[in-house]
Write an enzyme that holds these catalytic residues in place. Structure first.
Site, PDB file in Angstrom:
ATOM      1  CB  ALA A   1      37.600  62.807  62.226  1.00 23.60           C
ATOM      2  CE  LYS A   2      34.247  67.054  65.733  1.00 19.69           C
ATOM      3  NZ  LYS A   2      32.980  67.654  66.141  1.00 19.69           N
TER       4      LYS A   2
ATOM      5  CG  ASP B   1      39.836  51.934  74.746  1.00 16.29           C
ATOM      6  OD1 ASP B   1      39.361  52.248  73.693  1.00 16.29           O
ATOM      7  OD2 ASP B   1      39.367  51.777  75.791  1.00 16.29           O
TER       8      ASP B   1
ATOM      9  CG  HIS C   1      41.699  62.125  78.926  1.00 20.02           C
ATOM     10  ND1 HIS C   1      41.529  63.564  78.624  1.00 20.02           N
ATOM     11  CD2 HIS C   1      41.297  61.300  78.281  1.00 20.02           C
ATOM     12  CE1 HIS C   1      40.738  63.441  77.765  1.00 20.02           C
ATOM     13  NE2 HIS C   1      40.244  62.174  77.337  1.00 20.02           N
TER      14      HIS C   1
HETATM   15  O1  LIG Z   1      38.625  53.666  69.194  1.00 19.20           O
HETATM   16  P1  LIG Z   1      38.900  54.849  68.261  1.00 19.20           P
HETATM   17  O2  LIG Z   1      39.038  54.340  66.854  1.00 19.20           O
HETATM   18  O3  LIG Z   1      40.287  55.309  68.600  1.00 19.20           O
HETATM   19  O4  LIG Z   1      37.852  55.826  68.303  1.00 19.20           O
HETATM   20  P2  LIG Z   1      36.608  56.028  69.607  1.00 19.20           P
HETATM   21  O5  LIG Z   1      35.837  56.918  69.496  1.00 19.20           O
HETATM   22  O6  LIG Z   1      35.848  54.774  69.430  1.00 19.20           O
HETATM   23  O7  LIG Z   1      37.329  55.948  70.948  1.00 19.20           O
HETATM   24  P3  LIG Z   1      37.285  55.222  72.002  1.00 19.20           P
HETATM   25  O8  LIG Z   1      36.927  53.637  71.986  1.00 19.20           O
HETATM   26  O9  LIG Z   1      38.779  55.196  72.714  1.00 19.20           O
HETATM   27  O10 LIG Z   1      36.063  55.617  73.040  1.00 19.20           O
HETATM   28  C1  LIG Z   1      36.381  56.780  73.653  1.00 19.20           C
HETATM   29  C2  LIG Z   1      35.125  57.572  73.950  1.00 19.20           C
HETATM   30  O11 LIG Z   1      35.218  58.228  75.104  1.00 19.20           O
HETATM   31  C3  LIG Z   1      34.842  59.591  75.002  1.00 19.20           C
HETATM   32  N1  LIG Z   1      36.143  60.634  75.200  1.00 19.20           N
HETATM   33  C4  LIG Z   1      37.327  60.055  75.085  1.00 19.20           C
HETATM   34  N2  LIG Z   1      38.147  61.049  75.134  1.00 19.20           N
HETATM   35  C5  LIG Z   1      37.428  62.112  75.380  1.00 19.20           C
HETATM   36  C6  LIG Z   1      37.931  63.528  75.287  1.00 19.20           C
HETATM   37  O12 LIG Z   1      38.930  64.159  75.246  1.00 19.20           O
HETATM   38  N3  LIG Z   1      36.726  64.283  75.380  1.00 19.20           N
HETATM   39  C7  LIG Z   1      35.497  63.828  75.368  1.00 19.20           C
HETATM   40  N4  LIG Z   1      35.298  62.615  75.491  1.00 19.20           N
HETATM   41  C8  LIG Z   1      36.166  61.656  75.157  1.00 19.20           C
HETATM   42  C9  LIG Z   1      34.113  59.846  73.445  1.00 19.20           C
HETATM   43  O13 LIG Z   1      32.861  59.486  73.580  1.00 19.20           O
HETATM   44  C10 LIG Z   1      34.982  58.588  72.713  1.00 19.20           C
HETATM   45  O14 LIG Z   1      34.094  58.403  71.878  1.00 19.20           O
HETATM   46 MG   LIG Z   2      36.727  52.823  69.751  1.00 19.15          MG
END
Ligand SMILES: O=P(O)(O)OP(=O)(O)OP(=O)(O)OC[C@H]1O[C@@H](n2cnc3c(O)ncnc32)[C@H](O)[C@@H]1O
Ligand SMILES: [Mg+2]
Length: 204
Positions: free
Chosen positions: A11-12, A73, A187
């Protein structure tokens, strides 16, 4: 009006993606989240790279809905851990999406690493897949340093541990930046900015 599905179950993260798209002012496209479509089966994120995983998610979104789909991702790549947690960032502690446990584990793993070797990068790969099958993948990176304890309450994930190198951050963690400050540097903000021309063409 053509619809764009933004496919994230976080969600965030979804809020950030929608906010950056809003700020880019892409007219003529209706951006929708997963909450507005019938739930579809979650596909395992088995890719070796952020780009592979972003494509897996975006292709799944198109297949389930027939709409153009954007997926991100992302993760944290820590120099002293040879780039880990990387694509495993969301489940580093073994529990998917448990930010507190992930942060605690990361801090413990690098507790002996001196300040000058605590460099890291947040990485985001954003994939746009359209129903005709055309794919666009872009990447953004954000360099910084891993702090020794969490600071700040904004953002999500590893934000409280990440102090961006950018002078404008003035030593704050990315969880101490405002939403607008984070989007301008992050990023995800960088990756999405690279995707804006392709997104605009969807509206034509
Ligand atoms: O795959 P979706 O459904 O989009 O949701 P997810 O949370 O599983 O997303 P990812 O697989 O891309 O994993 C990304 C993780 O990396 C970290 N992350 C990514 N972007 C970030 C940000 O802007 N700030 C802090 N942590 C971040 C955070 O722990 C996320 O859960
Ligand atoms: Mg994910």
């Amino acid at each position: 009006m053509p619809k764009l599905l933004v496919a994230s179950r976080n969600a965030k993260k979804l809020v950030e993606l929608q906010r950056v798209l809003d700020a880019a002012g892409i007219d003529g496209i209706e951006v929708i989240g997963l909450d507005t479509v019938d739930e579809y089966r979650e596909v395992p994120e088995t890719g070796a790279t952020f780009e592979d995983n972003a494509l897996i998610k975006a292709v799944a979104g198109v297949e389930a809905t027939g709409l153009a789909c954007l997926a991100d991702d992302s993760g944290l790549s820590v120099d002293a851990l040879n780039g880990m947690p990387g694509v495993l960032s969301a489940r580093w502690s073994g529990r998917h999406g448990d930010d507190q446990a992930n942060n605690d584990l990361l801090l413990a793993q690098i507790s002996d690493v001196p300040d000058e070797r605590r460099g890291a990068a947040f990485v985001s790969a954003c994939a746009l897949v359209v129903p005709s099958g055309e794919r666009t993948v872009v990447r953004g990176e954000w360099r910084g340093t891993i702090l020794r304890e969490p600071r700040g309450a904004n953002g999500f994930g590893y934000d409280p541990l990440f102090a961006p190198d950018d002078a404008v951050a003035q030593g704050r963690s990315s969880a101490e930046l405002s939403a607008q400050e984070k989007d301008a540097l992050s990023h995800r903000g960088t990756a999405l900015a690279r995707l804006v021309p392709t997104l605009r063409s969807l509206a034509d």
